[in-house]
Design an enzyme around this catalytic site. Structure first.
Site, mmCIF file in Angstrom:
data_model
loop_
_atom_site.group_PDB
_atom_site.id
_atom_site.type_symbol
_atom_site.label_atom_id
_atom_site.label_comp_id
_atom_site.label_asym_id
_atom_site.label_seq_id
_atom_site.Cartn_x
_atom_site.Cartn_y
_atom_site.Cartn_z
ATOM 1 C CG HIS A 73 -22.957 -1.345 -88.702
ATOM 2 N ND1 HIS A 73 -21.893 -1.709 -87.917
ATOM 3 C CD2 HIS A 73 -23.816 -0.667 -87.881
ATOM 4 C CE1 HIS A 73 -22.092 -1.281 -86.676
ATOM 5 N NE2 HIS A 73 -23.256 -0.665 -86.625
ATOM 6 C CE1 TYR A 201 -14.364 -5.518 -89.440
ATOM 7 C CE2 TYR A 201 -12.946 -7.338 -88.820
ATOM 8 C CZ TYR A 201 -14.198 -6.842 -89.084
ATOM 9 O OH TYR A 201 -15.287 -7.669 -88.969
ATOM 10 N N PRO A 293 -12.319 -15.604 -86.777
ATOM 11 C CG PRO A 293 -12.268 -14.744 -84.623
ATOM 12 C CD PRO A 293 -11.669 -15.794 -85.473
ATOM 13 C CE LYS A 297 -18.068 -13.480 -94.847
ATOM 14 N NZ LYS A 297 -19.192 -12.568 -94.712
ATOM 15 C CE1 TYR A 384 -16.232 -7.652 -92.201
ATOM 16 C CE2 TYR A 384 -18.560 -7.077 -92.363
ATOM 17 C CZ TYR A 384 -17.416 -7.245 -91.599
ATOM 18 O OH TYR A 384 -17.460 -7.036 -90.239
HETATM 19 P P1 RFL Z 1 -22.152 -24.199 -81.725
HETATM 20 O O1 RFL Z 1 -22.636 -22.823 -81.458
HETATM 21 O O2 RFL Z 1 -20.820 -24.600 -81.242
HETATM 22 O O3 RFL Z 1 -23.244 -25.186 -81.125
HETATM 23 C C1 RFL Z 1 -23.020 -26.580 -81.003
HETATM 24 C C2 RFL Z 1 -23.875 -27.109 -79.861
HETATM 25 O O4 RFL Z 1 -23.690 -28.519 -79.751
HETATM 26 C C3 RFL Z 1 -23.526 -28.870 -78.380
HETATM 27 N N1 RFL Z 1 -22.776 -30.144 -78.300
HETATM 28 C C4 RFL Z 1 -23.367 -31.331 -78.097
HETATM 29 N N2 RFL Z 1 -24.636 -31.682 -77.920
HETATM 30 C C5 RFL Z 1 -24.911 -33.001 -77.734
HETATM 31 N N3 RFL Z 1 -23.966 -33.960 -77.726
HETATM 32 C C6 RFL Z 1 -22.666 -33.648 -77.877
HETATM 33 N N4 RFL Z 1 -21.734 -34.612 -77.859
HETATM 34 C C7 RFL Z 1 -22.311 -32.296 -78.086
HETATM 35 N N5 RFL Z 1 -21.151 -31.634 -78.304
HETATM 36 C C8 RFL Z 1 -21.452 -30.344 -78.429
HETATM 37 C C9 RFL Z 1 -22.803 -27.681 -77.783
HETATM 38 O O5 RFL Z 1 -22.986 -27.593 -76.371
HETATM 39 C C10 RFL Z 1 -23.462 -26.521 -78.522
HETATM 40 O O6 RFL Z 1 -24.610 -26.039 -77.858
HETATM 41 O O7 RFL Z 1 -22.188 -24.540 -83.303
HETATM 42 P P2 RFL Z 1 -23.216 -24.012 -84.425
HETATM 43 O O8 RFL Z 1 -24.629 -24.162 -83.958
HETATM 44 O O9 RFL Z 1 -22.797 -24.662 -85.692
HETATM 45 O O10 RFL Z 1 -22.979 -22.444 -84.518
HETATM 46 C C11 RFL Z 1 -21.760 -21.905 -84.953
HETATM 47 C C12 RFL Z 1 -21.475 -20.530 -84.333
HETATM 48 O O11 RFL Z 1 -21.686 -20.605 -82.939
HETATM 49 C C13 RFL Z 1 -20.062 -20.046 -84.619
HETATM 50 O O12 RFL Z 1 -19.741 -20.293 -85.964
HETATM 51 C C14 RFL Z 1 -19.884 -18.539 -84.349
HETATM 52 O O13 RFL Z 1 -20.042 -18.229 -82.999
HETATM 53 C C15 RFL Z 1 -18.500 -18.086 -84.827
HETATM 54 N N6 RFL Z 1 -18.232 -16.676 -84.542
HETATM 55 C C16 RFL Z 1 -18.749 -15.672 -85.335
HETATM 56 N N7 RFL Z 1 -19.546 -15.981 -86.391
HETATM 57 C C17 RFL Z 1 -20.111 -15.005 -87.137
HETATM 58 O O14 RFL Z 1 -20.821 -15.321 -88.107
HETATM 59 N N8 RFL Z 1 -19.935 -13.665 -86.863
HETATM 60 C C18 RFL Z 1 -19.166 -13.272 -85.827
HETATM 61 O O15 RFL Z 1 -19.081 -12.060 -85.584
HETATM 62 C C19 RFL Z 1 -18.508 -14.272 -85.039
HETATM 63 N N9 RFL Z 1 -17.718 -13.926 -84.025
HETATM 64 C C20 RFL Z 1 -17.442 -16.296 -83.457
HETATM 65 C C21 RFL Z 1 -17.201 -14.902 -83.220
HETATM 66 C C22 RFL Z 1 -16.907 -17.248 -82.584
HETATM 67 C C23 RFL Z 1 -16.123 -16.862 -81.531
HETATM 68 N N10 RFL Z 1 -15.618 -17.887 -80.675
HETATM 69 C C24 RFL Z 1 -15.406 -17.776 -79.311
HETATM 70 C C25 RFL Z 1 -15.524 -19.270 -81.167
HETATM 71 C C26 RFL Z 1 -16.425 -14.487 -82.184
HETATM 72 C C27 RFL Z 1 -15.850 -15.453 -81.342
HETATM 73 C C28 RFL Z 1 -14.958 -14.922 -80.235
HETATM 74 C C1 PHB Z 2 -18.189 -9.488 -82.918
HETATM 75 O O1 PHB Z 2 -18.914 -8.472 -82.768
HETATM 76 O O2 PHB Z 2 -18.083 -10.356 -82.050
HETATM 77 C C2 PHB Z 2 -17.415 -9.622 -84.183
HETATM 78 C C3 PHB Z 2 -17.658 -8.757 -85.234
HETATM 79 C C4 PHB Z 2 -16.932 -8.875 -86.405
HETATM 80 C C5 PHB Z 2 -15.978 -9.863 -86.505
HETATM 81 C C6 PHB Z 2 -15.733 -10.738 -85.461
HETATM 82 C C7 PHB Z 2 -16.461 -10.615 -84.275
HETATM 83 O O3 PHB Z 2 -15.240 -9.943 -87.646
#
Ligand code: RFL
Ligand code: PHB
Length: 390
Positions: A73, A201, A293, A297, A384
């Protein structure tokens, strides 16, 4: 007693990326994960990668499918006050962003771990870390009811916000900074073509809305909801109706609806733990910081931490000493705080906070300014697409 060079707690994107990069540099690691592989790979989360993250995935040798399936994009659309304004990242920041689901990335990283033959233990119970303030760190856990012990040089705490690593640091040695927002995001995934080619957005008086996607046939949409809302309150029909209301008419007309294949509510928070290193323990990704979110980031910050840490570990094992390891926390946190600021700013600009008409007027004035000022739009675009990785 088992032994490895780097014990990695958590097999999310941070843990698996780190493990893969270390493996490519001949450094041994053991990954210990609480959940099953199936569970970890089913979690639906991020969808947007900065170019720095894509570059790191190439460096890790896990970008083949991403290159085949990604969508690139060049900008986003901002919707407000019945208007639609495009922010052109390519023109303003000379960079693009990549759409590729975290779910897919997680599968690619899981496959790479298995192919490398490096150890990974899923379903680990009662994970505990010991001795990281001294020279002999250890990890213990239960595997199928049997106690396991692992000796290592370093522990990488990649275990997310609710993990055990940050919680194991004595409270006098760690500072927490936090902001909890008074709303959440209700997200759905549906097998329908996205409403537009790029992300939208939307600032609307009824609340924020985001149109995102996973592919040309799969859409990801979010609505700002209250903290009291429950998923059961939101039928698919109610979701689609509300989304159409919050989008400008010219976009709402093109909305294709269909049954949701996932629906969930996430609270929004900003959180930073400082420092990110405690002796031989390093916190990485969500274990150290959470962003709302709105700026996409979270995953990208995790990748940036991994890049700084794996390079420091490679330098250490090459015999280059601990200088880069000593610099890990400071370098990671400089970027973390800038992304925390951006995510907070973008969240504040786009969401409805209360019935305060003055605040809403200020938001609209700022959006109007963004639409008319190349300088203001450039600041948004630069943040961004992602600030430099170092
Ligand atoms: P994670 O993915 O939470 O992984 C941590 C892992 O550790 C395990 N764990 C354990 N293992 C052993 N012993 C324990 N005591 C433990 N406790 C936990 C867990 O089961 C898990 O497997 O962290 P990590 O690897 O640092 O990754 C971070 C990302 O997952 C997170 O920052 C993103 O998903 C955030 N996020 C987004 N980030 C973006 O860059 N772009 C996006 O578009 C974006 N959209 C989002 C998001 C997060 C969302 N939610 C639900 C939090 C959208 C949403 C809705
Ligand atoms: C997503 O596709 O899950 C998404 C994209 C952009 C954002 C947050 C979530 O800012």
């Amino acid at each position: 007693m088992q032994r490895t060079q780097v014990a990695i707690i958590g097999a999310g994107p941070s843990g698996l990326m780190l493990g893969q990069l270390l493996h490519r540099h001949g450094i041994d690691s053991v990954v210990i994960e609480r959940q099953s592989r199936e569970y970890v790979e089913a979690r639906i989360r991020a969808g947007l990668l900065e170019q720095g993250t894509v570059d790191l995935l190439h460096e890790a040798g896990v970008a083949a499918r991403l290159e085949r399936e990604k969508l690139v994009h060049d900008g986003i659309e901002l919707a407000f006050d019945g208007r639609l304004h495009r922010v052109d990242f390519k023109a303003l920041a000379h960079e693009t962003v990549t759409i590729y689901g975290q779910t897919e990335l997680q599968k690619d990283l899981g496959d790479a771990r298995v192919a490398s033959g490096a150890p990974i233990h899923h379903g680990a119970g009662e994970v505990a870390i010991h001795g990281f303030d001294g020279g002999r760190p250890r990890v213990s856990w239960l595997q199928d009811g049997v106690r396991q012990e692992l000796e290592c040089d370093f522990i990488a705490g990649c275990d997310g916000f609710h993990g055990v690593c940050r919680a194991s640091v004595p409270s006098a040695e760690i500072q927490h900074h936090e902001r909890v927002y008074p709303f959440g995001w209700l997200g759905i995934l549906a097998e329908v073509p996205p409403v537009a080619d790029e992300l939208i957005y939307a600032n609307h008086q009824r609340g924020f809305a985001l149109c995102s996607m996973r592919s040309r046939t799969r859409s990801r949409y979010y609505l700002q909801c209250t903290l009291a809302d429950r998923v059961e309150d939101w039928s698919d029909e109610r979701f689609w109706e509300e989304l159409a209301i919050r989008l400008p008419a010219e976009r709402a007309r093109g909305l294709v609806t269909g049954p949701s294949i996932e629906k969930s509510i996430a609270p929004l928070r900003s959180f930073v733990a400082e420092p990110m290193r405690f002796g031989r323990l390093f916190l990485v990704g969500d274990a150290a910081h959470i962003v709302p979110p709105t700026g996409a980031k979270g995953l990208n910050l995790a990748a940036a931490d991994v890049r700084v840490l794996y390079r420091a570990l490679v330098e250490f094992y090459r015999g280059g000493g601990e200088t880069l390891l000593d610099e890990y926390s400071g370098r990671a946190l400089r970027r973390v705080w800038k992304a925390t600021r951006f995510s907070w700013w973008f969240t504040t600009l786009m969401h409805r906070f209360d019935d305060d008409a003055f605040s809403h007027k200020l938001q609209l004035a700022e959006l109007d300014y963004l639409a008319g000022s190349r300088a203001a739009a450039t600041a948004l675009a630069e943040n961004y697409v992602g600030l430099p990785f170092d």
